[in-house]
Design a protein around this motif. Structure first.
Motif, PDB file in Angstrom:
ATOM      1  N   LEU A  45       0.833  -1.249   0.397  1.00  0.00           N
ATOM      2  CA  LEU A  45       0.076   0.283   0.056  1.00  0.00           C
ATOM      3  C   LEU A  45       0.754   1.130   0.183  1.00  0.00           C
ATOM      4  O   LEU A  45       0.845   2.357  -0.584  1.00  0.00           O
ATOM      5  CB  LEU A  45      -0.785   0.439   1.272  1.00  0.00           C
ATOM      6  CG  LEU A  45      -1.409   0.926   1.346  1.00  0.00           C
ATOM      7  CD1 LEU A  45      -3.049   0.875   0.235  1.00  0.00           C
ATOM      8  CD2 LEU A  45      -2.752   0.881   2.619  1.00  0.00           C
ATOM      9  N   PHE A  49       0.787   3.898  -2.738  1.00  0.00           N
ATOM     10  CA  PHE A  49      -0.186   5.784  -2.182  1.00  0.00           C
ATOM     11  C   PHE A  49       1.215   6.856  -3.219  1.00  0.00           C
ATOM     12  O   PHE A  49       0.488   7.108  -3.620  1.00  0.00           O
ATOM     13  CB  PHE A  49      -0.246   5.721  -1.064  1.00  0.00           C
ATOM     14  CG  PHE A  49      -0.335   6.914  -0.893  1.00  0.00           C
ATOM     15  CD1 PHE A  49      -2.033   7.510  -0.187  1.00  0.00           C
ATOM     16  CD2 PHE A  49       0.562   7.907   0.379  1.00  0.00           C
ATOM     17  CE1 PHE A  49      -2.043   8.489  -0.125  1.00  0.00           C
ATOM     18  CE2 PHE A  49       0.122   8.657   0.800  1.00  0.00           C
ATOM     19  CZ  PHE A  49      -1.520   9.483   0.675  1.00  0.00           C
ATOM     20  N   CYS A  77      -9.315   3.014  -1.037  1.00  0.00           N
ATOM     21  CA  CYS A  77      -8.763   1.765  -0.760  1.00  0.00           C
ATOM     22  C   CYS A  77      -9.423  -0.022  -0.695  1.00  0.00           C
ATOM     23  O   CYS A  77     -10.808   1.019  -0.264  1.00  0.00           O
ATOM     24  CB  CYS A  77      -8.218   2.409   0.367  1.00  0.00           C
ATOM     25  SG  CYS A  77      -6.922   1.444   1.306  1.00  0.00           S
ATOM     26  N   LYS A  80      -8.975  -1.725   4.301  1.00  0.00           N
ATOM     27  CA  LYS A  80      -8.549  -1.043   5.224  1.00  0.00           C
ATOM     28  C   LYS A  80      -7.202  -1.834   6.729  1.00  0.00           C
ATOM     29  O   LYS A  80      -6.724  -0.759   7.170  1.00  0.00           O
ATOM     30  CB  LYS A  80     -10.295  -0.899   5.630  1.00  0.00           C
ATOM     31  CG  LYS A  80     -10.123   0.325   7.209  1.00  0.00           C
ATOM     32  CD  LYS A  80     -11.458   0.095   7.498  1.00  0.00           C
ATOM     33  CE  LYS A  80     -11.615   1.470   8.629  1.00  0.00           C
ATOM     34  NZ  LYS A  80     -13.332   0.750   9.403  1.00  0.00           N
ATOM     35  N   TYR A  83      -4.649  -0.065   5.218  1.00  0.00           N
ATOM     36  CA  TYR A  83      -4.760   0.896   5.188  1.00  0.00           C
ATOM     37  C   TYR A  83      -4.086   1.280   7.045  1.00  0.00           C
ATOM     38  O   TYR A  83      -3.594   2.898   7.313  1.00  0.00           O
ATOM     39  CB  TYR A  83      -5.261   2.048   5.197  1.00  0.00           C
ATOM     40  CG  TYR A  83      -5.614   3.398   5.110  1.00  0.00           C
ATOM     41  CD1 TYR A  83      -5.120   4.375   4.642  1.00  0.00           C
ATOM     42  CD2 TYR A  83      -6.652   3.912   6.369  1.00  0.00           C
ATOM     43  CE1 TYR A  83      -4.754   5.676   4.845  1.00  0.00           C
ATOM     44  CE2 TYR A  83      -6.759   5.277   6.713  1.00  0.00           C
ATOM     45  CZ  TYR A  83      -5.710   5.930   5.383  1.00  0.00           C
ATOM     46  OH  TYR A  83      -5.910   7.623   6.112  1.00  0.00           O
ATOM     47  N   ARG A  87      -0.075   3.985   8.348  1.00  0.00           N
ATOM     48  CA  ARG A  87      -0.880   5.533   8.587  1.00  0.00           C
ATOM     49  C   ARG A  87       0.671   6.051   8.795  1.00  0.00           C
ATOM     50  O   ARG A  87       0.583   7.376   8.039  1.00  0.00           O
ATOM     51  CB  ARG A  87      -2.139   5.242   9.066  1.00  0.00           C
ATOM     52  CG  ARG A  87      -3.000   5.356   8.639  1.00  0.00           C
ATOM     53  CD  ARG A  87      -4.023   5.495   9.862  1.00  0.00           C
ATOM     54  NE  ARG A  87      -4.980   6.581  10.524  1.00  0.00           N
ATOM     55  CZ  ARG A  87      -5.814   6.975  11.036  1.00  0.00           C
ATOM     56  NH1 ARG A  87      -6.558   6.109  11.485  1.00  0.00           N
ATOM     57  NH2 ARG A  87      -6.235   8.441  10.538  1.00  0.00           N
ATOM     58  N   LEU A  90       1.779   6.283   5.019  1.00  0.00           N
ATOM     59  CA  LEU A  90       1.557   7.148   4.658  1.00  0.00           C
ATOM     60  C   LEU A  90       1.097   8.449   5.067  1.00  0.00           C
ATOM     61  O   LEU A  90       2.093   9.766   4.322  1.00  0.00           O
ATOM     62  CB  LEU A  90       0.059   7.188   4.395  1.00  0.00           C
ATOM     63  CG  LEU A  90      -0.949   5.468   4.091  1.00  0.00           C
ATOM     64  CD1 LEU A  90      -1.746   5.159   4.058  1.00  0.00           C
ATOM     65  CD2 LEU A  90       0.505   4.887   2.855  1.00  0.00           C
ATOM     66  N   ILE A 120      -5.038   1.418  -3.618  1.00  0.00           N
ATOM     67  CA  ILE A 120      -5.226   2.119  -3.385  1.00  0.00           C
ATOM     68  C   ILE A 120      -5.723   3.746  -4.988  1.00  0.00           C
ATOM     69  O   ILE A 120      -4.710   3.502  -5.269  1.00  0.00           O
ATOM     70  CB  ILE A 120      -4.608   3.285  -2.691  1.00  0.00           C
ATOM     71  CG1 ILE A 120      -5.226   4.065  -1.544  1.00  0.00           C
ATOM     72  CG2 ILE A 120      -3.160   3.771  -2.716  1.00  0.00           C
ATOM     73  CD1 ILE A 120      -4.943   4.632  -0.448  1.00  0.00           C
TER      74      ILE A 120
END
Length: 133
Positions: A45, A49, A77, A80, A83, A87, A90, A120
């Motif tokens: 991810l 991203f 996305c 979950k 994600y 975080r 990201l 994503i």
């Protein structure tokens, strides 16, 4: 551009509740985490991203825009848990590409994306201020 924050509301974290802007409007279609040749370099991810955000900025640059001109961004996305786990990474990616600019944003979790193995997709609306003459 003016950030809209109603009196008495708690401050949002990582986004703006609303933005008022004047200028040329640029709509950036959903960008996934593939490169310019439409090849995914990672199935993770965070790298997807970063590439998707770079893709948004590249399209915006074609119109003469920059990161700070983005007024709205929607993220789709399909993972979950990934994600939530990503975080912190990201956030670092965001700050490296967007600085402290936080547009009005929505995060939507979906069952899948069209382009596999995409995790994503980011779409954006920007307003590029008219040049002063």
């Amino acid at each position: 551009m003016r950030i809209l924050h109603p009196q008495g509301w708690a401050p949002p974290i990582g986004y703006a509740n609303g933005i008022e802007a004047q200028g040329r409007i640029v709509f950036v279609a959903g960008q996934v985490g593939w490169d310019a040749q439409q090849k995914f370099r990672s199935e993770d991810l965070a790298p997807q991203f970063e590439q998707a955000l770079n893709n948004v900025l590249a399209v915006l640059a074609e119109a003469g825009g920059r990161a700070e001109h983005i007024c709205r961004m929607t993220a789709y996305c399909c993972d979950k848990p990934a994600y939530l786990a990503a975080r912190p990474a990201l956030g670092r990616i965001w700050r490296s590409l967007m600085g402290k600019h936080f547009p009005a944003m929505s995060m939507i979790f979906v069952s899948d994306l069209l382009d596999s193995p995409g995790k994503i997709e980011l779409e954006a609306t920007a307003v590029i201020p008219e040049e002063k003459r």
